[in-house]
Design a protein around this motif. Structure first.
Motif, PDB file in Angstrom:
ATOM      1  N   LYS A 147       0.753  -1.245  -0.073  1.00 33.54           N
ATOM      2  CA  LYS A 147       0.028   0.114  -0.030  1.00 33.54           C
ATOM      3  C   LYS A 147       0.875   1.248   0.044  1.00 33.54           C
ATOM      4  CE  LYS A 147      -4.009  -1.826  -0.120  1.00 33.54           C
ATOM      5  NZ  LYS A 147      -5.145  -1.944  -1.002  1.00 33.54           N
ATOM      6  N   ILE A 148       1.861   1.089   0.495  1.00 29.06           N
ATOM      7  CA  ILE A 148       2.921   2.412   0.847  1.00 29.06           C
ATOM      8  C   ILE A 148       3.381   2.624  -0.643  1.00 29.06           C
ATOM      9  CG2 ILE A 148       5.252   3.270   1.686  1.00 29.06           C
ATOM     10  CD1 ILE A 148       4.391   1.862   4.446  1.00 29.06           C
ATOM     11  N   ASP A 149       3.665   1.767  -1.186  1.00 29.05           N
ATOM     12  CA  ASP A 149       4.396   1.719  -2.662  1.00 29.05           C
ATOM     13  C   ASP A 149       3.402   2.418  -3.728  1.00 29.05           C
ATOM     14  OD1 ASP A 149       6.859   0.393  -1.796  1.00 29.05           O
ATOM     15  OD2 ASP A 149       6.161  -1.389  -2.463  1.00 29.05           O
ATOM     16  N   GLU A 150       1.913   2.035  -3.425  1.00 30.84           N
ATOM     17  CA  GLU A 150       1.035   2.600  -4.341  1.00 30.84           C
ATOM     18  C   GLU A 150       0.823   4.012  -3.942  1.00 30.84           C
ATOM     19  OE1 GLU A 150      -2.760   0.423  -3.753  1.00 30.84           O
ATOM     20  OE2 GLU A 150      -1.934  -1.409  -4.473  1.00 30.84           O
ATOM     21  N   HIS A 151       0.709   4.358  -2.617  1.00 34.33           N
ATOM     22  CA  HIS A 151       0.838   5.639  -2.346  1.00 34.33           C
ATOM     23  C   HIS A 151       1.874   6.661  -2.629  1.00 34.33           C
ATOM     24  CE1 HIS A 151      -3.108   5.782  -0.094  1.00 34.33           C
ATOM     25  NE2 HIS A 151      -2.714   4.655   0.540  1.00 34.33           N
ATOM     26  N   GLU A 203       5.715   9.381   6.475  1.00 33.89           N
ATOM     27  CA  GLU A 203       5.074   9.032   8.009  1.00 33.89           C
ATOM     28  C   GLU A 203       4.572   7.499   7.982  1.00 33.89           C
ATOM     29  OE1 GLU A 203       1.808  11.274   9.239  1.00 33.89           O
ATOM     30  OE2 GLU A 203       2.653  13.217   8.782  1.00 33.89           O
ATOM     31  N   LEU A 204       4.244   7.088   6.611  1.00 35.20           N
ATOM     32  CA  LEU A 204       3.730   5.525   6.640  1.00 35.20           C
ATOM     33  C   LEU A 204       5.200   4.694   6.418  1.00 35.20           C
ATOM     34  CD1 LEU A 204       0.988   5.745   4.005  1.00 35.20           C
ATOM     35  CD2 LEU A 204       0.529   5.253   6.453  1.00 35.20           C
ATOM     36  N   GLU A 205       6.068   5.364   5.838  1.00 35.42           N
ATOM     37  CA  GLU A 205       7.391   4.515   5.754  1.00 35.42           C
ATOM     38  C   GLU A 205       8.057   4.375   7.216  1.00 35.42           C
ATOM     39  OE1 GLU A 205       9.463   6.632   2.891  1.00 35.42           O
ATOM     40  OE2 GLU A 205       8.817   5.583   1.129  1.00 35.42           O
ATOM     41  N   SER A 206       7.818   5.271   7.897  1.00 33.36           N
ATOM     42  CA  SER A 206       8.568   5.469   9.190  1.00 33.36           C
ATOM     43  C   SER A 206       7.717   4.591  10.031  1.00 33.36           C
ATOM     44  CB  SER A 206       8.622   6.819   9.871  1.00 33.36           C
ATOM     45  OG  SER A 206       8.852   6.753  11.261  1.00 33.36           O
ATOM     46  N   ALA A 207       6.169   4.332   9.942  1.00 30.84           N
ATOM     47  CA  ALA A 207       5.790   3.202  10.612  1.00 30.84           C
ATOM     48  C   ALA A 207       5.937   1.970  10.369  1.00 30.84           C
ATOM     49  CB  ALA A 207       3.978   3.518  10.502  1.00 30.84           C
ATOM     50  N   GLU A 208       6.250   1.742   8.859  1.00 30.33           N
ATOM     51  CA  GLU A 208       6.554   0.465   8.404  1.00 30.33           C
ATOM     52  C   GLU A 208       7.903  -0.052   8.800  1.00 30.33           C
ATOM     53  OE1 GLU A 208       8.601  -1.881   5.705  1.00 30.33           O
ATOM     54  OE2 GLU A 208       8.833   0.026   5.336  1.00 30.33           O
ATOM     55  N   LEU A 225       8.644  -3.302  11.089  1.00 31.16           N
ATOM     56  CA  LEU A 225       9.435  -4.447  10.616  1.00 31.16           C
ATOM     57  C   LEU A 225      10.554  -4.603  11.645  1.00 31.16           C
ATOM     58  CD1 LEU A 225      10.532  -6.208   8.440  1.00 31.16           C
ATOM     59  CD2 LEU A 225      11.888  -4.389   7.769  1.00 31.16           C
ATOM     60  N   ALA A 226      10.941  -3.491  12.565  1.00 32.93           N
ATOM     61  CA  ALA A 226      11.798  -3.576  13.666  1.00 32.93           C
ATOM     62  C   ALA A 226      11.407  -4.365  14.654  1.00 32.93           C
ATOM     63  CB  ALA A 226      12.334  -2.328  13.937  1.00 32.93           C
ATOM     64  N   LEU A 227      10.024  -4.102  14.961  1.00 28.71           N
ATOM     65  CA  LEU A 227       9.291  -4.791  16.119  1.00 28.71           C
ATOM     66  C   LEU A 227       8.969  -6.374  15.628  1.00 28.71           C
ATOM     67  CD1 LEU A 227       7.727  -4.791  18.612  1.00 28.71           C
ATOM     68  CD2 LEU A 227       5.698  -3.976  17.317  1.00 28.71           C
TER      69      LEU A 227
END
Length: 476
Positions: free
Chosen positions: A228-232, A242-247, A251-253
């Motif tokens: 979805k991030i790639d689409e946006h 912001e979405l990339e940061s959350a992603e 991933l780290a979690l």
């Protein structure tokens, strides 16, 4: 059925000396024929009657039936250290619990009181396992004989010896009773272990499986989110960063949870293996280690998991894992028919000792080195002609164990003076190693080698099966 052989028996000369001393003693005692018969009857009946109650009856009624005197048995309470009335030849056990007559007290020698002769009942204090007698020292009771007017000096000597025989027999009766109680307790404990330890431990596997499924779900969700991030991003959405940061945080979690799951899984597998192999019911029922053999890849299933457990701990102490002894290449990982749980604990003990006692030494070039190494080698005809063995080694750098201690390091409870100063322990680990290897039909050993110490065990090669061009080792 094996015959019991004591590990440190008295010498023949000692036994013969004691026999001759007893022969001289009985000649000196010069007991009458009736007294001799009374002693033999006591010995026979003490073995015939199993319960303590009947033993007490035998103790007081044999003198009455054979010698025509009355007696009373007093024993020292293991809790209070005070005398208690147990049984007499007039009322039997009905007198048990009544007050001790005035003047009857604990002494380590015979004495006369009113119209009675009182002799101490002594025994071997080493036989007391549970309730050491403190106030009475080696006196466990008193034996009263009356009326005094019917006793001469030889009679008094006889009853002193008779009281001693009561003491020795009573000790063994108490040990038998205690052992029966212990067996009952162990059987109950085994059932509790299965119900309260092994079964609940299996439920952790269910938890881990559920945990793993949720991790896979989280991974799938992360893949959807990333898509979805790639689409946006392609649409030029202003919130992409912001979405990339959350992603990235997600991933780290996920990676952190995955690492924790993998550690939990390893810990569970190892703990379950050890619990099952140590606490299995067969050990308790048979009274010795009972093997559950299965074919395994020795390096992959036994050595590697234990080495991984200790790798980080070894590295923290600056101990390098070396291939000085050649290691065990994957292609030469001979399958062995062993009890994987118990053999794994052998390596756990050896690696634990390596962590504790590995020391820095100087190599041939004068450089400081500190490492452990492991490996294996085949020793032809070790167990006899055509009966080869596989020797497994665990080497650690450090000073050699002094010869006077080296022959005892596998003894139960033994620790060298240096080990006692350096680390805490009870000296059980290597003894456990010895028991496990011996029940597998192998042997253990220690040898001082260049730069350090090698601990090893040798298993019969017929426990191994390896296909070699259609052939099998040692006829397997």
């Amino acid at each position: 059925m094996s015959i019991y052989c004591p590990t440190d028996p008295p010498s023949l000369a000692t036994v013969l000396a004691r026999i001759r001393k007893k022969k001289e003693d009985y000649a000196r005692y010069n007991f009458t024929q009736t007294q001799g018969r009374a002693l033999r009857a006591f010995f026979d009946l003490a073995q015939e009657f199993e319960t303590l109650e009947n033993f007490y009856r035998v103790s007081v009624f044999v003198p009455k039936e054979f010698l025509g005197v009355d007696t009373c048995l007093y024993l020292v309470s293991p809790d209070s250290g005070m005398l208690e009335v147990i049984c007499d030849s007039m009322n039997g056990l009905e007198i048990c619990g009544m007050p001790v007559p005035k003047g009857i007290e604990i002494r380590d020698h015979s004495y006369e009181i009113n119209d009675s002769f009182v002799a101490p009942i002594k025994g071997n204090r080493r036989l007391f396992v549970q309730h050491p007698i403190q106030k009475a020292k080696d006196v466990i009771g008193m034996f009263e004989v009356f009326p005094l007017s019917r006793l001469d000096e030889k009679d008094k000597l006889f009853f002193e010896k008779y009281a001693n025989r009561i003491g020795y027999n009573l000790h063994y009766k108490l040990i038998v009773k205690q052992n029966v109680e212990h067996i009952k307790f162990v059987n109950t404990l085994v059932a509790d272990i299965e119900h309260n330890v092994l079964v609940p431990n299996m439920r952790y596997k269910v938890f881990l499986n559920s945990f793993n499924k949720k991790l896979k779900e989280a991974k799938d969700i992360h893949a959807i989110l990333k898509g979805k991030i790639d689409e946006h991003r392609q649409k030029g959405c202003p919130h992409v960063k912001e979405l990339e940061s959350a992603e990235k945080r997600m991933l780290a979690l996920y990676n952190d949870l995955l690492a924790q799951y993998q550690e939990l899984e390893k810990h569970y597998q190892n703990t379950s293996l050890f619990l099952e192999s140590l606490l299995r019911r067969d050990h308790f029922e048979k009274g010795h280690l009972v093997l559950r053999r299965r074919m395994c890849r020795f390096k992959k299933e036994v050595i590697d998991p234990q080495l991984e457990r200790y790798r980080a701990r070894l590295e923290r102490r600056g101990i390098r894992i070396d291939d000085l002894m050649g290691g065990i290449p994957e292609e030469e990982d001979i399958p062995l028919m062993v009890d994987v749980g118990l053999i794994s604990q052998v390596y756990a003990n050896l690696f634990s000792n390596a962590e504790k006692y590995c020391k820095e030494v100087l190599n041939e070039q004068g450089q400081p080195v500190k490492f452990i190494a492991y490996g294996r080698e085949i020793i032809n005809d070790f167990f006899g002609p055509g009966k080869s063995g596989i020797k497994f080694n665990v080497f650690t750098t450090g000073p050699h164990i002094p010869p006077e201690y080296a022959s005892h390091i596998f003894d139960e409870g033994f620790r060298t003076p240096d080990a006692q100063k350096e680390t805490r322990g009870v000296g059980h680990g290597l003894h456990f190693v010895k028991k496990v290897i011996e029940v597998h039909g192998g042997v253990v050993g220690y040898e001082p080698v260049k730069l350090g110490n090698n601990f090893y065990f040798i298993l019969p090669l017929h426990m191994a099966i390896k296909e070699m061009g259609g052939c099998q080792l040692d006829g397997y």
